[in-house]
Design an enzyme around this catalytic site. Structure first.
Site, PDB file in Angstrom:
ATOM      1  N   LYS A 118      46.807  21.190  28.601  1.00  0.00           N
ATOM      2  CA  LYS A 118      46.770  19.918  28.927  1.00  0.00           C
ATOM      3  C   LYS A 118      45.503  19.582  29.851  1.00  0.00           C
ATOM      4  O   LYS A 118      44.957  18.714  29.564  1.00  0.00           O
ATOM      5  CB  LYS A 118      47.926  19.494  29.625  1.00  0.00           C
ATOM      6  CG  LYS A 118      49.255  19.342  28.841  1.00  0.00           C
ATOM      7  CD  LYS A 118      50.380  18.613  29.173  1.00  0.00           C
ATOM      8  CE  LYS A 118      51.528  18.463  28.301  1.00  0.00           C
ATOM      9  NZ  LYS A 118      52.787  17.727  28.669  1.00  0.00           N
ATOM     10  N   LYS A 200      51.639  21.282  15.528  1.00  0.00           N
ATOM     11  CA  LYS A 200      52.727  20.739  15.668  1.00  0.00           C
ATOM     12  C   LYS A 200      52.857  19.084  15.315  1.00  0.00           C
ATOM     13  O   LYS A 200      51.576  18.628  15.920  1.00  0.00           O
ATOM     14  CB  LYS A 200      53.184  20.830  16.900  1.00  0.00           C
ATOM     15  CG  LYS A 200      54.740  20.569  17.434  1.00  0.00           C
ATOM     16  CD  LYS A 200      55.019  20.874  18.653  1.00  0.00           C
ATOM     17  CE  LYS A 200      56.485  20.191  19.148  1.00  0.00           C
ATOM     18  NZ  LYS A 200      56.760  20.372  20.699  1.00  0.00           N
ATOM     19  N   LYS A 203      52.513  12.333  18.072  1.00  0.00           N
ATOM     20  CA  LYS A 203      51.830  10.983  17.961  1.00  0.00           C
ATOM     21  C   LYS A 203      50.469  10.998  18.735  1.00  0.00           C
ATOM     22  O   LYS A 203      49.910   9.758  18.526  1.00  0.00           O
ATOM     23  CB  LYS A 203      52.858   9.763  18.520  1.00  0.00           C
ATOM     24  CG  LYS A 203      53.191  10.204  19.964  1.00  0.00           C
ATOM     25  CD  LYS A 203      54.002   9.010  20.417  1.00  0.00           C
ATOM     26  CE  LYS A 203      54.932   9.256  21.410  1.00  0.00           C
ATOM     27  NZ  LYS A 203      56.078   9.808  21.323  1.00  0.00           N
TER      28      LYS A 203
END
Length: 336
Positions: A118, A200, A203
């Site tokens: 992240k 994976k 959205k």
């Protein structure tokens, strides 16, 4: 008379309110949550605090939180059987988070792969919350003394940290926390992107054709599946390494039809990918239609959703408050 019924194991899971759930969220987690209710004592939370590691629009976050709760209800979470609540409605999560931060080592937090991933994805916002995120996740679990936590592959490291910190606390202050175990559902393979089947489904994908949202209408779902990446072989055969796109579509079809891989291969033997993609899309459309209808009904009744969340918060606060009192006493915080 003595109690003969064994206590149901307690299971806790949460989902972030970052907009509409994807088909991956549904297959990998939400779809199974309803099924766990008969077997376990279930606590399900909308993890709004976790969402704050990325800058949120306040009005959107509030709406998405209520929508997430409504979608969970539409997908079969029964408030008579389970506690459904919003994370920030239970202050003990953040209270225990601080105690656990003081019992977690800098080194073990810096080794978390999700923190690294992240940080790389949002280099302009590598904040302290992102770093201590696993401690808040540990607090979510330990505050309820959950026996089991449904975990995907990307969360096993966080569960391991939770167990380590709980064990460390128990050793220092006497047995306090249950050491949670990971729970893997039999169904619910990881759903991959329809455009990049080695990644994976998410959205946050820049290509909207890569993911299916639970709010997508039938035409959109059909169009996205028709554009799904396959390969040049033209044979419906399960081989995730050599045929990731086709194998991903087969996994999705398997979830909604209950057919095994061999049966799917036989069904589409001699057919092109076109017919196969249409069949997969239709199975998803048929499965999501009643949930979408129920969601629209529930989300329109704001008072009902809020009453469910208020009752859930009350139940969750009762359990969490008892744990927190015990923890504060053990670490030596003066209580009035």
């Amino acid at each position: 008379m003595e109690e003969t019924t064994p206590r149901k194991k307690r299971i806790l899971s949460g989902i972030q309110p970052t907009g509409t759930f994807t088909l991956g969220n549904y297959i990998g987690a939400v779809r199974n949550w309803a099924k766990l209710q008969d077997e376990f004592e279930c606590l399900y939370m909308v993890a709004d605090l976790h969402a704050l590691t990325v800058r949120q629009n306040p009005a959107d976050l509030r709406r998405n939180t209520r929508d997430a709760a409504a979608m969970l209800l539409a997908a079969g979470i029964d408030p008579k059987q389970s506690l459904l609540f919003v994370q920030s409605h239970v202050p003990a999560h953040t209270q225990l988070n601080w105690i656990l931060c003081c019992n977690a080592q800098f080194g073990e937090l810096s080794r978390m792969t999700q923190f690294k991933d992240k940080s790389a994805k949002h280099p302009d916002n590598v904040n302290g919350g992102l770093f201590t995120y696993p401690c808040l996740m540990a607090a979510d679990i330990l505050i309820y003394n959950a026996d089991l936590v449904p975990v995907g592959q990307d969360q096993t490291q966080h569960l391991e940290l939770t167990r380590n910190v709980a064990q460390r606390f128990n050793s220092a202050y006497s047995d306090t926390f249950v050491l949670p175990e990971g729970y893997t559902t039999k169904e619910g393979a990881k759903v991959m992107s329809l455009q990049e089947p080695t990644k994976k489904m998410s959205k946050s994908d820049t290509n909207v054709n890569g993911f299916i949202l639970m709010s997508d209408d039938a035409d959109t779902i059909m169009r996205k599946f028709k554009r799904a990446v396959t390969d040049s072989e033209g044979i419906v055969r399960y081989d995730p390494a050599a045929k990731p796109g086709v194998s991903n579509l087969m996994s999705i079809y398997q979830v909604f039809t209950g057919k095994d891989v061999a049966a799917i291969e036989r069904e589409f033997d001699g057919c092109g990918y076109g017919d196969f993609k249409v069949a997969v899309a239709q199975s998803v459309i048929d499965a999501l239609a009643p949930i979408q209808q129920e969601f629209n009904r529930i989300v329109a009744d704001k008072a009902y959703v809020d009453s469910v969340l208020a009752a859930g918060a009350e139940g969750a606060n009762r359990i969490a408050g008892r744990t927190m009192q015990k923890v504060y006493r053990k670490v030596g915080l003066m209580q009035l």
